[in-house]
Design a protein around this motif. Sequence first.
Motif, PDB file in Angstrom:
ATOM      1  N   ILE A  14       0.846  -1.193   0.000  1.00 55.78           N
ATOM      2  CA  ILE A  14       0.000   0.000   0.000  1.00 55.78           C
ATOM      3  C   ILE A  14       0.885   1.247   0.000  1.00 55.78           C
ATOM      4  N   SER A  15       0.295   2.368  -0.338  1.00 56.13           N
ATOM      5  CA  SER A  15       1.037   3.615  -0.321  1.00 56.13           C
ATOM      6  C   SER A  15       1.527   3.877   1.107  1.00 56.13           C
ATOM      7  N   GLY A  16       2.775   4.274   1.218  1.00 56.52           N
ATOM      8  CA  GLY A  16       3.336   4.525   2.539  1.00 56.52           C
ATOM      9  C   GLY A  16       3.948   3.298   3.193  1.00 56.52           C
ATOM     10  N   SER A  17       3.906   2.169   2.505  1.00 57.78           N
ATOM     11  CA  SER A  17       4.486   0.952   3.101  1.00 57.78           C
ATOM     12  C   SER A  17       6.015   0.966   3.015  1.00 57.78           C
ATOM     13  N   GLY A  18       6.552   1.861   2.183  1.00 59.56           N
ATOM     14  CA  GLY A  18       8.003   1.983   2.123  1.00 59.56           C
ATOM     15  C   GLY A  18       8.643   1.363   0.889  1.00 59.56           C
ATOM     16  N   LYS A  19       7.878   1.203  -0.170  1.00 57.59           N
ATOM     17  CA  LYS A  19       8.411   0.556  -1.382  1.00 57.59           C
ATOM     18  C   LYS A  19       9.572   1.357  -1.985  1.00 57.59           C
ATOM     19  N   SER A  20       9.364   2.658  -2.147  1.00 58.57           N
ATOM     20  CA  SER A  20      10.417   3.466  -2.796  1.00 58.57           C
ATOM     21  C   SER A  20      11.658   3.537  -1.907  1.00 58.57           C
ATOM     22  N   VAL A  30      10.160  -3.131 -10.194  1.00 64.22           N
ATOM     23  CA  VAL A  30       9.032  -2.245 -10.480  1.00 64.22           C
ATOM     24  C   VAL A  30       8.463  -1.717  -9.165  1.00 64.22           C
ATOM     25  N   ASP A  31       8.667  -0.417  -8.976  1.00 69.54           N
ATOM     26  CA  ASP A  31       8.200   0.261  -7.769  1.00 69.54           C
ATOM     27  C   ASP A  31       6.840   0.886  -8.058  1.00 69.54           C
ATOM     28  N   ALA A  32       5.797   0.102  -7.748  1.00 68.60           N
ATOM     29  CA  ALA A  32       4.415   0.559  -7.906  1.00 68.60           C
ATOM     30  C   ALA A  32       3.636  -0.220  -6.855  1.00 68.60           C
ATOM     31  N   THR A  33       2.397   0.164  -6.580  1.00 67.29           N
ATOM     32  CA  THR A  33       1.673  -0.575  -5.540  1.00 67.29           C
ATOM     33  C   THR A  33       1.462  -2.027  -5.941  1.00 67.29           C
ATOM     34  N   ASN A  34       1.223  -2.263  -7.236  1.00 68.29           N
ATOM     35  CA  ASN A  34       1.013  -3.623  -7.748  1.00 68.29           C
ATOM     36  C   ASN A  34      -0.049  -4.384  -6.951  1.00 68.29           C
ATOM     37  N   GLU A  81      -0.055   7.450   8.842  1.00 68.40           N
ATOM     38  CA  GLU A  81       0.755   8.485   9.515  1.00 68.40           C
ATOM     39  C   GLU A  81       1.834   9.016   8.573  1.00 68.40           C
ATOM     40  N   ARG A  82       2.497   8.092   7.912  1.00 65.62           N
ATOM     41  CA  ARG A  82       3.551   8.509   6.981  1.00 65.62           C
ATOM     42  C   ARG A  82       2.970   9.333   5.836  1.00 65.62           C
ATOM     43  N   THR A  83       1.836   8.894   5.333  1.00 66.97           N
ATOM     44  CA  THR A  83       1.217   9.568   4.182  1.00 66.97           C
ATOM     45  C   THR A  83       0.827  10.995   4.535  1.00 66.97           C
ATOM     46  N   SER A 124       6.373   3.759 -11.015  1.00 64.21           N
ATOM     47  CA  SER A 124       5.162   4.239 -11.698  1.00 64.21           C
ATOM     48  C   SER A 124       5.065   5.757 -11.578  1.00 64.21           C
ATOM     49  N   ASP A 125       5.501   6.306 -10.450  1.00 63.21           N
ATOM     50  CA  ASP A 125       5.482   7.770 -10.286  1.00 63.21           C
ATOM     51  C   ASP A 125       6.303   8.447 -11.385  1.00 63.21           C
ATOM     52  N   ALA A 126       7.503   7.921 -11.604  1.00 60.16           N
ATOM     53  CA  ALA A 126       8.386   8.541 -12.585  1.00 60.16           C
ATOM     54  C   ALA A 126       7.784   8.453 -13.990  1.00 60.16           C
ATOM     55  N   GLU A 133       2.227  12.930   6.471  1.00 62.64           N
ATOM     56  CA  GLU A 133       3.434  13.766   6.559  1.00 62.64           C
ATOM     57  C   GLU A 133       3.948  14.206   5.197  1.00 62.64           C
ATOM     58  N   ARG A 134       3.446  13.564   4.155  1.00 59.38           N
ATOM     59  CA  ARG A 134       4.045  13.772   2.833  1.00 59.38           C
ATOM     60  C   ARG A 134       3.314  14.852   2.041  1.00 59.38           C
ATOM     61  N   ALA A 135       4.109  15.739   1.475  1.00 60.52           N
ATOM     62  CA  ALA A 135       3.528  16.785   0.630  1.00 60.52           C
ATOM     63  C   ALA A 135       3.141  16.225  -0.735  1.00 60.52           C
ATOM     64  N   ASP A 136       3.769  15.108  -1.113  1.00 60.26           N
ATOM     65  CA  ASP A 136       3.549  14.579  -2.466  1.00 60.26           C
ATOM     66  C   ASP A 136       2.399  13.570  -2.534  1.00 60.26           C
ATOM     67  N   ARG A 137       1.626  13.426  -1.448  1.00 62.87           N
ATOM     68  CA  ARG A 137       0.469  12.520  -1.479  1.00 62.87           C
ATOM     69  C   ARG A 137      -0.726  13.234  -0.858  1.00 62.87           C
ATOM     70  N   THR A 138      -1.836  13.257  -1.587  1.00 61.52           N
ATOM     71  CA  THR A 138      -2.992  14.044  -1.119  1.00 61.52           C
ATOM     72  C   THR A 138      -4.271  13.223  -1.017  1.00 61.52           C
TER      73      THR A 138
HETATM   74  P1  GTP Z   1       3.853   5.220  -2.448  1.00 65.71           P
HETATM   75  O1  GTP Z   1       4.881   5.625  -3.438  1.00 65.71           O
HETATM   76  O2  GTP Z   1       2.905   6.309  -2.102  1.00 65.71           O
HETATM   77  O3  GTP Z   1       3.118   3.963  -2.859  1.00 65.71           O
HETATM   78  O4  GTP Z   1       4.578   4.879  -1.054  1.00 65.71           O
HETATM   79  P2  GTP Z   1       5.859   3.964  -0.825  1.00 65.71           P
HETATM   80  O5  GTP Z   1       5.407   2.580  -0.492  1.00 65.71           O
HETATM   81  O6  GTP Z   1       6.822   4.113  -1.930  1.00 65.71           O
HETATM   82  O7  GTP Z   1       6.482   4.577   0.514  1.00 65.71           O
HETATM   83  P3  GTP Z   1       7.831   5.419   0.692  1.00 65.71           P
HETATM   84  O8  GTP Z   1       9.012   4.535   0.542  1.00 65.71           O
HETATM   85  O9  GTP Z   1       7.771   6.649  -0.127  1.00 65.71           O
HETATM   86  O10 GTP Z   1       7.710   5.775   2.219  1.00 65.71           O
HETATM   87  C1  GTP Z   1       6.668   6.637   2.674  1.00 65.71           C
HETATM   88  C2  GTP Z   1       7.182   7.475   3.819  1.00 65.71           C
HETATM   89  O11 GTP Z   1       7.539   6.623   4.891  1.00 65.71           O
HETATM   90  C3  GTP Z   1       8.418   8.266   3.442  1.00 65.71           C
HETATM   91  O12 GTP Z   1       8.311   9.534   4.029  1.00 65.71           O
HETATM   92  C4  GTP Z   1       9.551   7.473   4.065  1.00 65.71           C
HETATM   93  O13 GTP Z   1      10.590   8.311   4.485  1.00 65.71           O
HETATM   94  C5  GTP Z   1       8.893   6.801   5.246  1.00 65.71           C
HETATM   95  N1  GTP Z   1       9.492   5.489   5.460  1.00 65.71           N
HETATM   96  C6  GTP Z   1       9.563   4.468   4.581  1.00 65.71           C
HETATM   97  N2  GTP Z   1      10.190   3.407   5.101  1.00 65.71           N
HETATM   98  C7  GTP Z   1      10.518   3.773   6.353  1.00 65.71           C
HETATM   99  C8  GTP Z   1      11.179   3.119   7.422  1.00 65.71           C
HETATM  100  O14 GTP Z   1      11.596   1.978   7.338  1.00 65.71           O
HETATM  101  N3  GTP Z   1      11.328   3.815   8.594  1.00 65.71           N
HETATM  102  C9  GTP Z   1      10.859   5.074   8.723  1.00 65.71           C
HETATM  103  N4  GTP Z   1      11.046   5.688   9.884  1.00 65.71           N
HETATM  104  N5  GTP Z   1      10.238   5.722   7.743  1.00 65.71           N
HETATM  105  C10 GTP Z   1      10.068   5.098   6.576  1.00 65.71           C
END
Ligand code: GTP
Length: 173
Positions: free
Chosen positions: A17-23, A78-82, A116-118, A38-40, A120-125
Amino acid sequence: MTSLDIPELALVALVGISGSGKSTFARRHFASTQVLSSDAFRAMVADDENDQSASAEAFDVLHYVAGKRLRAGRLTVVDATNLQPHARAGLVRVAREHDVLPVAIVLDVPEVLAWERTEERADRTFGRPVLARMSRDLRRTYGQLAREGFRKVHVLRGVAEIDAAEVRYEKLF
Ligand code: GTP
Ligand code: MG
């Protein structure tokens, strides 16, 4: 430490899911040139990484580039939610067309943490219901990955497991 065994040449689909930390995971474990996000590709075709209406065109180009890389024997991530079966089917198809193994790495973090992470992000609305839907899609995904053709499915549950993961390459021959 959890070792994620991945063939030297594979098409690796990150799933989560978005915010799971894929990127973040992709940056940590792979070279930037190995990662197709996919973002790029949305940005490339529509000047906006969040323009979901550009997804079809973006994935067309992503698949094209993935094919070129796999043909040249280059590991591709491939960095996408998939999270959608049709999205994964496109990746399995590209992998098969190039006789490369499709591998899935699932990042599964609690939805509240991802939210919570989402926030905090300016790039996700998007709103919370969108994230909830992704979580439902993820639950469904578990039963589907192996039969969709993914030859290895690595599941990392929770932040600690994700942090402790290391990629280990398997020689093909
Ligand atoms: P989407 O691209 O929206 O699908 O999200 P994503 O799955 O790519 O998540 P991304 O890697 O962008 O992480 C989302 C936010 O969580 C970012 O602000 C990261 O800095 C933070 N984050 C990701 N992994 C970790 C981690 O292991 N620890 C902490 N503290 N923050 C993390
Ligand atoms: Mg991302």
